[in-house]
Design a protein around this motif. Structure first.
Motif, PDB file in Angstrom:
ATOM      1  N   SER A 108     -10.639  -7.347 -74.262  1.00  0.00           N
ATOM      2  CA  SER A 108     -10.685  -6.752 -75.722  1.00  0.00           C
ATOM      3  C   SER A 108     -10.537  -8.214 -76.705  1.00  0.00           C
ATOM      4  O   SER A 108     -11.140  -8.455 -77.060  1.00  0.00           O
ATOM      5  N   TYR A 145     -13.984  -3.615 -68.806  1.00  0.00           N
ATOM      6  CA  TYR A 145     -12.911  -3.271 -70.449  1.00  0.00           C
ATOM      7  C   TYR A 145     -14.088  -2.976 -71.658  1.00  0.00           C
ATOM      8  O   TYR A 145     -13.713  -2.365 -72.572  1.00  0.00           O
ATOM      9  N   VAL A 146     -15.086  -3.622 -71.761  1.00  0.00           N
ATOM     10  CA  VAL A 146     -16.185  -2.915 -71.996  1.00  0.00           C
ATOM     11  C   VAL A 146     -17.230  -1.677 -72.125  1.00  0.00           C
ATOM     12  O   VAL A 146     -16.827  -0.600 -72.578  1.00  0.00           O
ATOM     13  N   TYR A 165     -12.996  -2.215 -75.254  1.00  0.00           N
ATOM     14  CA  TYR A 165     -13.332  -3.732 -76.334  1.00  0.00           C
ATOM     15  C   TYR A 165     -14.113  -2.465 -77.849  1.00  0.00           C
ATOM     16  O   TYR A 165     -13.779  -2.820 -79.083  1.00  0.00           O
TER      17      TYR A 165
END
Length: 334
Positions: free
Chosen positions: A34, A282-283, A288
């Motif tokens: 991120s 992670y998005v 993020y």
């Protein structure tokens, strides 16, 4: 961002100097990528100034791979050597209070992992310390930034919510602190949607070595909800469903899915999307998004959200559930 004077005296914005503390598995999967993505998308806003972890060789390797500046094995040494604008701390929960207290007293804005303390007493100590020092501290509860939940909330808009249901399913998660350390995600996500909890009751049963919970919640705003926590049900999934007059929405958490969201209104399917399709985990899962919120707060010189006080009631509820369903005596501060 910090200002400095240019050659003609005009202020120039310096990049924010961010440090990362901890390179465990969760940090490497979520916080490191991120931060790296944010640098790639906003190269003039932040620099990854320092990385700190007791595993020196591993930390050096991570720093070289991802563009961090200096590497430290000791937090105090890093604080002596670096002028930091913010720190992301991803440490074992047993170290949370000591690490957070050190950074808060040093005046470093902090993004800290949940839960914000090894127990309820430690969490309350951190809440008090933040309030006494007017520190800027954010807690990492990434469901608040999960793309599927964000999409569902966006579609819901100002439609009145009547009932909220959350189902958290895991495989062979039999650890004693599962509710306090993991189910807090679902409790806090429900609070972020419906507001603070007025009362709750729970039913429990043992299944395959784990405690399953069915929690019935009444929210201060008048809505009601049900949370199902099934730690040994054979898969990893998490789903939230909103219900109101003539509409319903379902959102599958993007950490375990592509973020499927469906909405029905007046008997018709009006929305069907995959909010996280094509994006890294992670998005999709909000890591993020919370990083972006933390950095935005630093740039705007404001308090990042959620704060430790904002999630205190989530900790109180999970602590009560983990100890046998005693209700928390003190309502959280917001």
């Amino acid at each position: 961002m910090r200002e400095s004077s240019g050659r003609q005296g005009a202020p120039l914005m310096q990049r924010l100097r961010i440090a990362l503390l901890g390179i465990g598995n969760h940090s490497l999967k979520n916080h490191v990528p991120s931060l790296v993505r944010y640098v790639e998308e906003h190269p003039d806003e932040i620099e990854l100034a320092a990385l700190c972890d007791v595993r020196g060789e591993e930390a050096q390797s991570v720093a070289e791979q991802h563009g961090f500046g200096r590497v430290y094995a000791d937090l105090d040494e890093m604080l002596r050597q670096e002028a930091l604008d913010g720190c992301v701390a991803v440490t074992p929960v047993r170290a949370t209070l000591a690490v957070a207290s050190r950074l808060i007293r040093a005046g470093i804005p902090l993004l800290m992992e949940k839960p914000p303390g090894a127990n309820l007493a430690e969490t309350r100590r951190i809440v008090d310390l933040v309030e006494e020092s007017a520190a800027r501290v954010m807690v990492s509860v990434n469901r608040r930034f999960d793309l599927a939940l964000q999409s569902a909330l966006s579609w819901q808009g100002d439609r009145s919510l009547q009932y909220l249901r959350a189902t958290m399913v895991r495989h062979q998660r039999v650890e004693e602190a599962f509710v306090q350390a993991t189910a807090i995600h679902a409790v806090d996500a429900m609070r972020s949607v419906a507001g603070d909890v007025k009362d709750f009751r729970a039913e429990a049963r043992q299944v395959a070595g784990a405690q399953w919970l069915i929690v019935h919640l009444e929210f201060i705003g008048g809505q009601c909800g049900t949370l199902e926590v099934l730690p040994s049900a054979g898969c990893r999934s998490e789903e939230y469903a909103f219900f109101g007059a003539d509409y319903s929405i379902s959102a599958r958490v993007a950490e375990f899915d592509v973020g499927k969201v469906k909405a029905w209104e007046d008997g018709e399917l009006v929305l069907e999307e995959e909010s996280g399709k094509g994006l890294p985990e992670y998005v999709r899962n909000g890591a993020y998004g919370e990083t972006a919120e933390f950095i935005a707060a630093l740039k705007e010189d404001r308090v990042p959200v959620p704060t430790p006080a904002a999630i205190l009631q989530s900790v109180e509820i999970c602590d009560a559930l983990g100890r046998g369903f005693e209700r928390p005596r003190v309502a959280s501060r917001t």
